[in-house]
Enzyme design. Sequence first.
Site, PDB file in Angstrom:
ATOM      1  N   ASN A 104     -14.361  12.729 -31.008  1.00  0.00           N
ATOM      2  CA  ASN A 104     -15.399  12.289 -29.960  1.00  0.00           C
ATOM      3  C   ASN A 104     -15.290  13.173 -28.872  1.00  0.00           C
ATOM      4  OD1 ASN A 104     -13.124  11.465 -28.412  1.00  0.00           O
ATOM      5  ND2 ASN A 104     -12.966   9.596 -29.451  1.00  0.00           N
ATOM      6  N   GLY A 139     -25.174   9.239 -28.382  1.00  0.00           N
ATOM      7  CA  GLY A 139     -25.289   9.932 -29.713  1.00  0.00           C
ATOM      8  C   GLY A 139     -24.342  10.691 -30.150  1.00  0.00           C
ATOM      9  N   THR A 162     -15.023  -1.351 -33.746  1.00  0.00           N
ATOM     10  CA  THR A 162     -14.065  -0.976 -34.727  1.00  0.00           C
ATOM     11  C   THR A 162     -14.677  -0.393 -36.149  1.00  0.00           C
ATOM     12  OG1 THR A 162     -12.857  -2.759 -33.990  1.00  0.00           O
ATOM     13  CG2 THR A 162     -12.214  -1.706 -35.990  1.00  0.00           C
ATOM     14  N   ASP A 166     -15.456   5.680 -38.187  1.00  0.00           N
ATOM     15  CA  ASP A 166     -15.614   6.202 -39.968  1.00  0.00           C
ATOM     16  C   ASP A 166     -16.829   5.951 -40.677  1.00  0.00           C
ATOM     17  OD1 ASP A 166     -12.616   6.389 -39.773  1.00  0.00           O
ATOM     18  OD2 ASP A 166     -12.361   4.066 -39.769  1.00  0.00           O
TER      19      ASP A 166
END
Length: 218
Positions: A104, A139, A162, A166
């Site tokens: 990130n 984004g 959460t 993934d």
Amino acid sequence: MDGSGFTAVDGPQRNVTAVLSGAGDRAMVSYRDPAVEPPLGELVAAHRPRVLLLPILRHGAGVARALGRARAAGALVFMDCQDVPVALGAVRDVLAQVDVFAPNAEEALRLTGASTVEDAARVLAEVVGTVVVKRGADGALALRGKEFCALPAPAVDVVDTTGAGDCFDAGFVHGLLGGADLRTCLALAVACGSASVTGVGSSAAPTRAQAAERVSGG
């Protein structure tokens, strides 16, 4: 379900994670009983995966060798970061064996010491073939060689973040397996990550058809 890839342990195995999710931040506190895991190299040799997806930035000489063997056997290696507090110099050898790296924004900045996310992506792209940086509500961006693209995230009502990372990763890998170009892979990733936050956990993650519809604007 094919259980050949599972590791059996004698007796109960406690593995508990508490998610602390608020409006401005999220944290996870985990406890796991000690367990002996097969070395990554053994798992790669036994299962010869088409895609090796590592949800956390693993490093060390053994990991680098295992990833090198996986790629030599034809596997695509995709690695997330998961807030592992290391500098780029400590993981350069491992990242050199990764096809797609997806930190990130905060992780990319910390790894590289760069002042902007775009600069961090460029630094990482000197080591990894494809760099994808998740930017939450802003984004994501992707860089592969001289090819760069950035996409905004759609406005959604956030219920729970959460599992969003993934789901983002799954969307990108799905695009890669389908032979999609970089922009389409990124669009699928953003669609999956954005959809997932609208439900608890990953309960709102889209199906393949739903993700494709989101990307096409349907």
